[in-house]
Design an enzyme around this catalytic site. Structure first.
Site, PDB file in Angstrom:
ATOM      1  N   ASP A 112     -26.413  51.938 -56.653  1.00  0.00           N
ATOM      2  CA  ASP A 112     -27.252  53.056 -57.134  1.00  0.00           C
ATOM      3  C   ASP A 112     -26.676  54.077 -58.116  1.00  0.00           C
ATOM      4  O   ASP A 112     -27.461  55.133 -58.118  1.00  0.00           O
ATOM      5  CB  ASP A 112     -27.830  53.643 -55.600  1.00  0.00           C
ATOM      6  CG  ASP A 112     -28.768  52.762 -55.045  1.00  0.00           C
ATOM      7  OD1 ASP A 112     -29.638  52.319 -55.592  1.00  0.00           O
ATOM      8  OD2 ASP A 112     -28.463  52.592 -53.592  1.00  0.00           O
ATOM      9  N   ASP A 170     -34.949  46.996 -56.964  1.00  0.00           N
ATOM     10  CA  ASP A 170     -34.767  48.318 -57.278  1.00  0.00           C
ATOM     11  C   ASP A 170     -33.649  48.357 -58.202  1.00  0.00           C
ATOM     12  O   ASP A 170     -33.464  49.436 -58.863  1.00  0.00           O
ATOM     13  CB  ASP A 170     -34.053  49.085 -56.121  1.00  0.00           C
ATOM     14  CG  ASP A 170     -34.747  48.644 -54.726  1.00  0.00           C
ATOM     15  OD1 ASP A 170     -35.312  47.485 -54.780  1.00  0.00           O
ATOM     16  OD2 ASP A 170     -34.844  49.512 -53.825  1.00  0.00           O
TER      17      ASP A 170
HETATM   18  N1  GLY Z   1     -33.741  51.897 -53.549  1.00  0.00           N
HETATM   19  C1  GLY Z   1     -34.157  51.993 -52.056  1.00  0.00           C
HETATM   20  C2  GLY Z   1     -35.540  52.478 -51.795  1.00  0.00           C
HETATM   21  O1  GLY Z   1     -36.184  52.438 -52.602  1.00  0.00           O
HETATM   22  O2  GLY Z   1     -35.720  52.795 -50.593  1.00  0.00           O
END
Ligand code: GLY
Length: 391
Positions: A112, A170
């Protein structure tokens, strides 16, 4: 003569009176006004606390620390409201909260990193060309590519859980930082990883209709897929709403940097999937398109905001669907700006929008405001304002 002059004077007078009347506030100006006062409220609430508003939990403000995946969104929202208002107060606040994330440059514990640093320092660099942002962003990009595995052809997403090598859709959102890092440094290594990751994801994360799986677990010895499943969606074969939006945004960004038609086609097909599967009257999807309790399932404004921003960008590229993408995005944006989603000033713990879903199967953040919804909503307002440019 007099007879002809009087009506002219009357009409001129009426025109004058009409033009002096204050214009009704547009939906756009109203949204920016509400966002301005809401973010001011959050900044004041935070004071000198080193943290970031994330959502609401048990009727209190839930804060992030810097290592939380959503830590970059609050500073990013401050950058967007600064851009929308040109108010130096917000620049000062954006710099302050961005600065709290400085030590992320030494952290490699998650994929992330792109969200955390590109939304904060990335916007700082974009808007101010502050060169102190560059080493933070480049070191973060180095840490992100350290998670790349040549055998799987992907960047590892998470370090928790039982998966051997989990990659979530994601993760497409973290590639923007890598493309930027190559453009900035001239070193192709970041770009190469981004392209390999995007290509592998295209091969394994999508069904024939271009809906996406959430998690793909890879075997690091053979590089083969072990399993395709969900973590935050309703079921392995369902359509988790935010996941579809992350994929759309991710491949649109890949096309922006590479001009590779394969990515444009992927983004168009994902857009088609979303636009033909969201059946709500306001285009804000249920948290999962296959949630079992539709029409009583919660909506996810975050998925709508991410989709809106991505479609605004996609509509700037030369495709037969450009006008349809723009119209769809504009409808989402107007609906998110209505009383159904836009907070009342002074309410909602200072968040701008209501009604998002974070992780429903874990019973976490259901029908709540969330900071990334605000971030992509503000980005959408900015993109809408400067259209057809998005930068
Ligand atoms: N990247 C985690 C979410 O979208 O909840």
């Amino acid at each position: 003569m007099k007879k002809t002059i009087y009506p002219i004077l009357l009409i001129t007078g009426l025109l004058f009176v009409t033009s002096c009347k204050p214009e009704a506030e547009s939906w756009f100006d109203h949204s920016v006004k509400v966002a301005t006062s809401q973010l001011t409220m959050q900044v004041e609430e935070m004071g000198d606390v080193v943290g970031f508003p994330r959502s609401i939990r048990a009727d209190t403000l839930r804060l992030d620390n810097i290592y939380d995946w959503t830590s970059g969104f609050f500073p990013g929202s401050l950058w967007y409201i600064y851009e929308l208002t040109n108010d130096p107060f917000f620049r000062e606040q954006a710099e302050k909260f961005t600065g709290y994330l400085h030590d992320i440059r030494y952290y490699a514990g998650t994929h992330d990193l792109g969200f955390m640093i590109y939304c904060s320092y990335g916007n700082q660099w974009r808007l101010t060309r502050d060169t102190t942002a560059i080493p933070v962003m480049v070191e973060t990009a180095d840490n992100l590519i350290s998670r790349f595995n040549e055998t799987t052809g992907t960047i590892r997403s998470w370090d928790f859980g039982e998966w051997q090598f989990p990659v979530i859709v994601d993760n497409m959102m973290n590639l923007e930082l890598l493309f930027w890092a190559t453009e900035q440094t001239g070193d192709p290594k970041y770009w190469d990883v981004a392209v390999k990751h995007a290509n592998t994801t295209l091969d394994h994360h999508f069904r024939d209709d271009m809906s996406s799986y959430h998690v793909v677990n890879y075997d690091t010895i053979t590089g083969e897929v072990i399993k395709k499943e969900t973590f935050q969606g309703y079921s392995d074969e369902s359509h988790w709403a935010r996941g579809q939006a992350w994929g759309l945004y991710g491949y649109t960004v890949c096309y922006r940097f590479t001009q590779d038609e394969r990515y444009l086609e992927a983004a168009q097909k994902i857009a088609h999937f979303i636009m033909s599967h969201v059946h709500t009257d306001d285009l804000v999807p249920y948290w999962d398109y296959m949630a079992p309790d539709i029409p009583d399932a919660p909506r996810d404004a975050s998925a709508a905001a991410v989709t809106c921003s991505a479609l605004l960008e996609l509509s700037t590229y030369d495709t037969p669907e450009s006008a349809a993408y723009y119209e769809y995005a504009e409808t989402i944006l107007k609906n998110l700006s209505s009383d159904a989603y836009l907070s009342e000033e002074g309410e909602n713990f200072g968040f701008v929008l209501m009604h998002s879903v974070g992780h429903l199967p874990a019973n976490s953040e259901i029908d709540t405001p969330i900071n990334y919804t605000d971030y992509y909503y503000l980005e959408s307002l900015k993109r809408y304002k400067v259209y057809p440019s998005i930068q």
